[in-house]
Design a protein around this motif. Structure first.
Motif, short mmCIF file in Angstrom:
data_model
loop_
_atom_site.label_atom_id
_atom_site.label_comp_id
_atom_site.label_asym_id
_atom_site.label_seq_id
_atom_site.Cartn_x
_atom_site.Cartn_y
_atom_site.Cartn_z
N SER A 1 0.84 -1.19 0.00
CA SER A 1 0.00 0.00 0.00
C SER A 1 0.88 1.24 0.00
N HIS A 2 0.25 2.37 -0.26
CA HIS A 2 1.01 3.62 -0.26
C HIS A 2 1.62 3.89 1.11
N GLN A 3 0.85 3.65 2.17
CA GLN A 3 1.36 3.90 3.52
C GLN A 3 2.55 2.99 3.83
N GLU A 4 2.47 1.75 3.35
CA GLU A 4 3.60 0.83 3.59
C GLU A 4 4.86 1.31 2.87
N LEU A 5 4.66 1.95 1.73
CA LEU A 5 5.79 2.52 1.00
C LEU A 5 6.38 3.70 1.76
N ILE A 6 5.49 4.57 2.28
CA ILE A 6 5.92 5.76 3.01
C ILE A 6 6.75 5.37 4.23
N ASN A 7 6.43 4.21 4.83
CA ASN A 7 7.15 3.79 6.04
C ASN A 7 8.65 3.67 5.81
N TYR A 8 9.07 3.32 4.59
CA TYR A 8 10.50 3.11 4.39
C TYR A 8 11.14 3.96 3.29
N ILE A 9 10.32 4.60 2.43
CA ILE A 9 10.90 5.20 1.22
C ILE A 9 11.96 6.26 1.55
N LEU B 1 12.13 7.38 22.23
CA LEU B 1 11.02 6.49 21.92
C LEU B 1 10.22 7.05 20.74
N ALA B 2 10.91 7.86 19.93
CA ALA B 2 10.39 8.36 18.66
C ALA B 2 9.13 9.20 18.82
N CYS B 3 8.96 9.89 19.97
CA CYS B 3 7.82 10.79 20.12
C CYS B 3 8.30 12.22 19.84
N GLY B 4 7.51 12.95 19.10
CA GLY B 4 7.82 14.35 18.84
C GLY B 4 8.95 14.58 17.86
N ILE B 5 9.34 13.53 17.11
CA ILE B 5 10.41 13.75 16.13
C ILE B 5 9.92 13.52 14.70
N GLY B 6 8.60 13.42 14.55
CA GLY B 6 8.03 13.31 13.20
C GLY B 6 7.92 11.87 12.74
N ARG B 7 7.36 11.72 11.53
CA ARG B 7 7.16 10.40 10.94
C ARG B 7 7.93 10.34 9.63
N PRO B 8 8.18 9.12 9.15
CA PRO B 8 8.82 9.01 7.84
C PRO B 8 7.93 9.60 6.75
N HIS B 9 8.53 10.23 5.78
CA HIS B 9 7.78 10.82 4.68
C HIS B 9 8.66 10.82 3.44
N VAL B 10 8.12 11.23 2.33
CA VAL B 10 8.95 11.32 1.12
C VAL B 10 9.75 12.61 1.20
N PRO B 11 11.08 12.54 1.25
CA PRO B 11 11.85 13.78 1.40
C PRO B 11 11.67 14.70 0.20
N ALA B 12 11.36 15.94 0.45
CA ALA B 12 11.26 16.93 -0.62
C ALA B 12 12.08 18.13 -0.17
N TYR B 13 12.79 18.73 -1.11
CA TYR B 13 13.64 19.85 -0.75
C TYR B 13 12.79 21.07 -0.39
N TYR C 1 14.87 19.81 2.83
CA TYR C 1 14.66 18.68 3.74
C TYR C 1 14.48 19.13 5.18
N THR C 2 13.63 18.40 5.88
CA THR C 2 13.52 18.61 7.33
C THR C 2 14.06 17.36 8.00
N ASN C 3 14.38 17.44 9.27
CA ASN C 3 14.87 16.23 9.94
C ASN C 3 14.43 16.20 11.40
N SER C 4 14.56 15.01 11.98
CA SER C 4 14.06 14.79 13.33
C SER C 4 14.78 15.68 14.35
N THR C 5 16.05 15.95 14.12
CA THR C 5 16.81 16.77 15.06
C THR C 5 16.18 18.16 15.17
N MET C 6 15.83 18.74 14.02
CA MET C 6 15.26 20.08 14.07
C MET C 6 13.83 20.05 14.60
#
Lengths: 281, 144, 125
Positions: free
Chosen positions: A143-151, B96-108, B110-115
């Motif tokens: 799924s798209h979300q599964e892709l987002i988890n690692y991309i 414990l990965a709280c308050g540092i964001g979630r994985p996403h598609v990086p777009a310029y 870039y942001t990062n968990s440290t900031m």
């Protein structure tokens, strides 16, 4: 830029070391005329072309994709091709090889230790059904979300900047390092993968994620926005919630069955006829 | 072949924050204060162990440690504890990965968990400073 | 995973320490302010005060829990730092063993002291 108009110059302070001639590294200075948009890598090229042909570094694509030209520029690991001289806001540019790696010569670090660690975390999809893995018949569902988890973590170009910035890597040659831990997590969280157990030995070893204390510099220096610190903390959190049984083991993605009775979409034109005969081997 | 030059930064690599930013200094301070507190704590176990000898033994020990140099040392431990505790709360949250964001598609750009967790660091420093000032006032100016 | 379990305890002990050591530091070093608010004692290291606290079962339990958590947290932290120094496997094992030994020994001694003083039932003012 015409020669009559004097270009602003900056001083490049470059660390030099020739393993057969020098006992210790030394700094050498070069004056470089700066043109608009000139990158640090172009500055080094200018030195090599005009002043000193013996200067050695490694670079390839010149556009922040290959990850070859990682250097310690003005006290921070950066890609030389990705940083314009004018953006450094200094008339002295200090260029040194990436720290925490051995120096082969001048600005060339030996990235072998990075690749060894990368290999050690099995950075590829692992399926329990090895026959299916080696003789694939179709793609996996994702799924798209599964892709987002690692991309995001798949954007790594193995330039080694994160390891050069990591305080743990500064003292430890056993720490698996932000790059490889991120890759371990990238495959572990991939919904198509079933190798989490094999990788956990490395990921959660005494030189794995728990030797990271969130100094956060790996993520700050990453030229591709990979954010290794995020991957490492996610790996810690996963172990934590698993230990308390909050989250169940997920099932790996299924192989998509072959499509039967398919009909071509009329809006999509047919492919052109092949210009060479298909190999029948 | 093995004529390579070792370029590992060593202890200077984790002690010195260099040009990396405030998180890196918090990291170094967290370790230094941790070591200091551990050293004090082990001594503290033995000093408070003097209670076994009864009231007189205890009063003699306390009289000995009443010297200004020990008081100043104690105050340093107090400051170290405050920093270590407040920064430690931040670390428990972010590790414990709280308050540092979630994985996403990086777009310029870039942001990062440290900031993304930088506001925590600022909050930590303000809170630690306030507690240190309060403690300092209590320690040195409100003796009577 | 062994390292995971150790790290979880490191985090859990940290949470315990924040509360218990926070209370300890508050009563010891913010005593004047707390006392003016009607909390705690003006002179917490006064011997009568110390032995009165030591004879209370609540304090006995709190002391032992804090002792154990702080020893684990501190020694695991020390072990973490030493494990980051490119040491050989055998040296690492020795460090792990020494940390565990020191932890158990200090915990034993501290608990012994706490129980002995608890049974003194305080001292005369």
């Amino acid at each position: 830029m015409s020669d009559s108009k004097a270009a602003p110059t900056v001083v490049f302070e470059v660390l030099r070391f020739h393993p057969e001639k020098d006992k210790a590294p030394y700094l050498q200075q070069y004056s470089v005329p700066v043109t608009r948009g000139m990158t640090v890598l172009e500055g080094l090229t200018w030195i090599k072309e005009h002043i000193d042909s013996t200067l050695v570094w490694r670079s390839s694509c010149r556009m922040g994709i290959c990850g070859s030209c990682g250097m310690f520029i003005n006290g921070v690991p950066r890609l030389a091709c990705n940083n314009q001289i004018s953006h450094l806001h200094s008339d002295r540019i200090s260029v040194k090889p990436l720290p925490n790696f051995e120096i082969i010569r001048d600005l060339v670090p030996d990235l072998e230790s990075l690749f060894d660690r990368h290999r050690s975390v099995k950075p590829y999809l692992i399926r329990k059904d090895s026959h299916e893995q080696h003789h694939p018949v179709g793609e996996y569902f994702q799924s798209h979300q599964e892709l987002i988890n690692y991309i995001q973590f798949a954007y790594c170009i193995k330039c080694g900047l994160c390891l050069a910035a990591c305080p743990t890597a500064a003292t430890s040659d056993k720490f698996i390092g932000p790059q490889s831990l991120t890759q371990a997590w990238r495959y572990t969280i991939d919904s198509r993968d079933e190798g989490a157990g094999e990788r956990a030995e490395q990921l959660y070893s005494s030189h794995g994620v728990y030797r990271c204390h969130f100094a956060g510099t790996c993520s700050q220096v990453c030229p591709k926005g990979v954010d290794p610190a995020l991957a490492i903390q996610l790996a810690k959190k996963e172990a934590f919630v698993r230990a308390f049984g909050i989250r169940k083991q997920r099932r790996a993605a299924r192989v998509a069955p072959p499509v039967e009775n398919w009909v071509r979409n009329r809006d999509i034109p047919a492919p052109p006829t092949p210009t060479i005969e298909k190999s029948r081997a | 072949m093995k004529n390579r030059l070792n370029n590992r930064l060593g202890l200077g690599g984790w002690l010195g924050g260099g040009r990396y930013g405030v998180d890196r200094y918090a990291y170094a301070f967290h370790r230094l204060t941790g070591l200091g507190i551990l050293a004090y704590f082990i001594m503290h176990i033995f000093v408070t162990g003097m209670r076994v000898g009864g009231q007189e033994e205890w009063e003699r020990t306390m009289a000995f440690f009443n010297a200004p140099v020990f008081k100043a040392g104690e105050f340093l431990v107090f400051l170290a504890f405050i920093f270590h505790a407040v920064n430690g709360i931040r670390l428990v949250i972010v590790e414990l990965a709280c308050g540092i964001g979630r994985p996403h598609v990086p777009a310029y750009p870039y942001t990062n968990s440290t900031m993304r967790q930088r506001p925590f660091v600022v909050a930590v420093m303000i809170l630690a400073a306030l507690l240190m000032i309060t403690g300092g006032v209590d320690f040195y100016f409100m003796l009577n | 995973m062994r390292e995971s379990r150790l790290w979880f305890w490191h985090i859990l002990s940290a949470i315990v320490i924040v509360f218990l050591l926070g209370a300890h530091m508050g009563t010891m070093h913010m005593n004047t302010i707390l006392n003016s608010l009607g909390l705690g004692s003006a002179d917490p290291v006064d011997s009568v005060e110390v032995f009165r606290r030591s004879a209370s079962p609540v304090f006995l339990v709190a002391y032992i829990v804090l002792l154990g958590s702080a020893l684990f947290h501190g020694l695991y932290g020390l072990r973490s730092m030493l494990f980051e120094l490119s040491l050989s496997k055998s040296v690492e094992k020795t460090i792990g063993g020494l940390c565990a030994f020191a932890g158990f020994a200090l915990f034993g001694y501290g608990t012994y002291v706490a129980i002995v003083v608890y049974r003194m039932h305080g001292v005369q003012p």
